[in-house]
Write a protein that holds these residues in place. Structure first.
Motif, short mmCIF file in Angstrom:
data_model
loop_
_atom_site.label_atom_id
_atom_site.label_comp_id
_atom_site.label_asym_id
_atom_site.label_seq_id
_atom_site.Cartn_x
_atom_site.Cartn_y
_atom_site.Cartn_z
N GLU A 120 46.36 44.75 36.29
CA GLU A 120 47.42 44.74 37.27
C GLU A 120 47.39 43.22 37.77
O GLU A 120 48.48 42.79 37.99
CB GLU A 120 47.06 45.67 38.47
CG GLU A 120 48.01 45.50 39.79
CD GLU A 120 49.35 46.03 39.47
OE1 GLU A 120 49.64 46.46 38.38
OE2 GLU A 120 50.07 45.46 40.17
N LEU A 121 46.13 42.67 38.05
CA LEU A 121 46.28 41.20 38.38
C LEU A 121 46.89 40.21 37.24
O LEU A 121 47.75 39.52 37.68
CB LEU A 121 44.93 40.86 38.47
CG LEU A 121 44.16 40.81 39.80
CD1 LEU A 121 42.64 40.54 39.62
CD2 LEU A 121 44.64 40.27 40.97
N ALA A 122 46.68 40.66 35.86
CA ALA A 122 47.04 39.96 35.05
C ALA A 122 48.73 40.23 34.92
O ALA A 122 49.28 39.06 34.63
CB ALA A 122 46.59 40.25 33.59
N ARG A 123 49.17 41.22 35.16
CA ARG A 123 50.52 41.53 35.14
C ARG A 123 51.23 40.79 36.49
O ARG A 123 52.07 39.89 36.19
CB ARG A 123 50.74 43.12 35.43
CG ARG A 123 52.08 43.57 35.11
CD ARG A 123 52.53 44.97 35.48
NE ARG A 123 52.21 45.38 37.08
CZ ARG A 123 53.37 44.96 37.78
NH1 ARG A 123 54.42 44.44 37.43
NH2 ARG A 123 52.85 45.31 39.26
N GLN A 124 50.62 40.65 37.48
CA GLN A 124 51.44 40.09 38.72
C GLN A 124 51.43 38.65 38.53
O GLN A 124 52.19 37.91 38.89
CB GLN A 124 50.70 40.71 40.09
CG GLN A 124 51.00 42.02 40.41
CD GLN A 124 50.69 42.16 41.86
OE1 GLN A 124 50.68 41.38 42.45
NE2 GLN A 124 50.16 43.53 42.00
N LEU A 125 50.19 38.10 37.94
CA LEU A 125 49.99 36.67 37.94
C LEU A 125 50.53 36.09 36.48
O LEU A 125 50.65 34.87 36.26
CB LEU A 125 48.53 36.08 37.97
CG LEU A 125 48.00 36.47 39.39
CD1 LEU A 125 46.47 36.36 39.33
CD2 LEU A 125 48.57 35.33 40.45
N LEU B 189 36.29 39.56 37.34
CA LEU B 189 35.95 40.61 38.07
C LEU B 189 34.57 41.37 37.61
O LEU B 189 34.31 41.61 36.43
CB LEU B 189 36.93 41.85 37.65
CG LEU B 189 38.43 41.40 38.08
CD1 LEU B 189 39.49 42.57 37.64
CD2 LEU B 189 38.44 40.95 39.56
N ILE B 190 33.82 41.31 38.77
CA ILE B 190 32.42 41.96 38.15
C ILE B 190 32.37 43.03 39.15
O ILE B 190 33.00 43.48 40.31
CB ILE B 190 31.14 40.87 38.64
CG1 ILE B 190 31.37 40.56 40.11
CG2 ILE B 190 31.50 39.84 37.84
CD1 ILE B 190 29.74 39.85 40.41
N GLY B 191 31.35 44.20 38.92
CA GLY B 191 30.88 45.14 39.70
C GLY B 191 30.43 46.44 38.87
O GLY B 191 30.53 46.26 37.45
N PHE B 192 30.00 47.54 39.56
CA PHE B 192 29.25 48.62 38.76
C PHE B 192 30.48 49.51 38.06
O PHE B 192 31.62 49.22 38.16
CB PHE B 192 28.96 49.65 39.87
CG PHE B 192 27.72 50.31 39.49
CD1 PHE B 192 26.44 49.93 39.29
CD2 PHE B 192 28.28 51.83 39.22
CE1 PHE B 192 25.46 50.74 38.75
CE2 PHE B 192 27.19 52.70 38.71
CZ PHE B 192 25.88 52.03 38.46
N GLN C 199 43.43 30.73 32.92
CA GLN C 199 44.49 31.44 33.34
C GLN C 199 44.50 32.77 32.70
O GLN C 199 45.40 33.50 32.27
CB GLN C 199 45.80 31.02 33.23
CG GLN C 199 46.11 29.89 34.37
CD GLN C 199 47.48 29.54 34.41
OE1 GLN C 199 48.52 29.82 33.73
NE2 GLN C 199 47.64 29.20 35.87
N ARG C 200 43.03 33.11 32.81
CA ARG C 200 42.71 34.63 32.21
C ARG C 200 42.28 35.51 33.41
O ARG C 200 41.54 34.96 34.16
CB ARG C 200 41.58 34.52 31.03
CG ARG C 200 42.01 34.32 29.88
CD ARG C 200 40.70 33.99 29.03
NE ARG C 200 41.05 33.51 27.81
CZ ARG C 200 40.62 34.51 26.52
NH1 ARG C 200 39.95 35.41 26.74
NH2 ARG C 200 40.69 33.68 25.41
N VAL C 201 42.39 36.82 33.35
CA VAL C 201 41.64 37.68 34.16
C VAL C 201 40.67 38.42 33.25
O VAL C 201 40.82 38.94 32.12
CB VAL C 201 42.54 38.87 34.65
CG1 VAL C 201 41.77 39.72 35.64
CG2 VAL C 201 43.93 38.37 35.81
N ILE C 202 39.41 38.19 33.43
CA ILE C 202 38.14 38.52 32.73
C ILE C 202 37.62 39.93 33.44
O ILE C 202 36.89 39.67 34.38
CB ILE C 202 37.03 37.63 32.48
CG1 ILE C 202 37.98 36.36 31.93
CG2 ILE C 202 36.10 37.99 31.32
CD1 ILE C 202 37.24 34.93 32.07
N ALA C 203 37.54 40.79 32.79
CA ALA C 203 36.79 41.97 33.54
C ALA C 203 35.72 41.97 32.59
O ALA C 203 35.39 42.09 31.32
CB ALA C 203 37.54 43.31 33.07
#
Ligand code: S3P
Length: 177
Positions: A21-26, A7-10, A74-78
């Motif tokens: 939330e993504l990590a929880r759901q997936l 996830l990228i962004g300001f 299989q990680r969500v990376i902020a």
């Protein structure tokens, strides 16, 4: 391409909230590049900026991305809001997995970060002008660094997560063809 979601962004775009939330759901693990850097350096981002400067911090971000590329999947990376701005990092992000740009407006950033003291780039006076300037400069770079942009204003965390999971499923299906 690896099978993480990045996830990228300001600042204030919701990368950590949506990421969790993504990590929880997936049922993926979650990590946050700022938190990993703070852990490694044993100090806060503000202290790193103050003691060693922004360029030093940016080097730490690049080194961390390289490390994450060697790590498990299989990680969500902020990511930190400035991480995708280096061309080299943008390329590394796309190797790491599906790169999602969480789009946010100035007004939402202002609302979300009111009273925040942890972001050195928005410290001091004229915060609104600072956000405006940084956003204008960064928006095209975020677009380039991401595979997919996702609007976030006026959407719930669950709705955003659902949209990302939908895109992720398409990508995985496409990869396996
Ligand atoms: C930064 C964003 C911050 C943090 C640092 C610099 C930036 O992360 O990495 O303060 O340049 O936009 P968040 O986007 O998580 O606030």
């Amino acid at each position: 391409m690896k099978n993480n979601i990045i996830l990228i962004g300001f600042m204030g775009s919701g990368k950590s909230t949506v990421g969790l939330e993504l990590a929880r759901q997936l049922d993926f693990s979650f990590c946050d590049t700022d938190a990993l850097i703070e852990e490694k350096e044993q100090t806060s981002i503000s202290n790193i900026f103050a003691a060693k400067g922004e360029e030093y911090f940016r080097e730490l971000e690049t080194a961390l991305l390289q490390e994450l590329l060697e790590g498990r999947e299989q990680r969500v990376i902020a990511t930190g809001g400035g991480l995708p701005l280096r061309e080299k990092n943008a390329a590394l992000l796309k190797e790491l997995g599906l790169a999602i740009y969480l789009k946010v407006t100035k007004d939402t950033v202002l609302k979300r970060l009111e009273g925040d003291t942890t972001r050195p780039l928005l410290a001091g006076e004229q915060v609104e002008e600072k956000i405006e300037k940084l956003l204008a400069y960064r928006e095209p770079l975020y677009e380039i660094a991401a595979h997919i942009p996702v609007r976030t204003d006026e959407k719930s965390v669950e709705e955003i997560a659902e949209e990302i999971i939908h895109n992720y499923a398409i990508m995985e299906k496409h990869k396996n063809k």
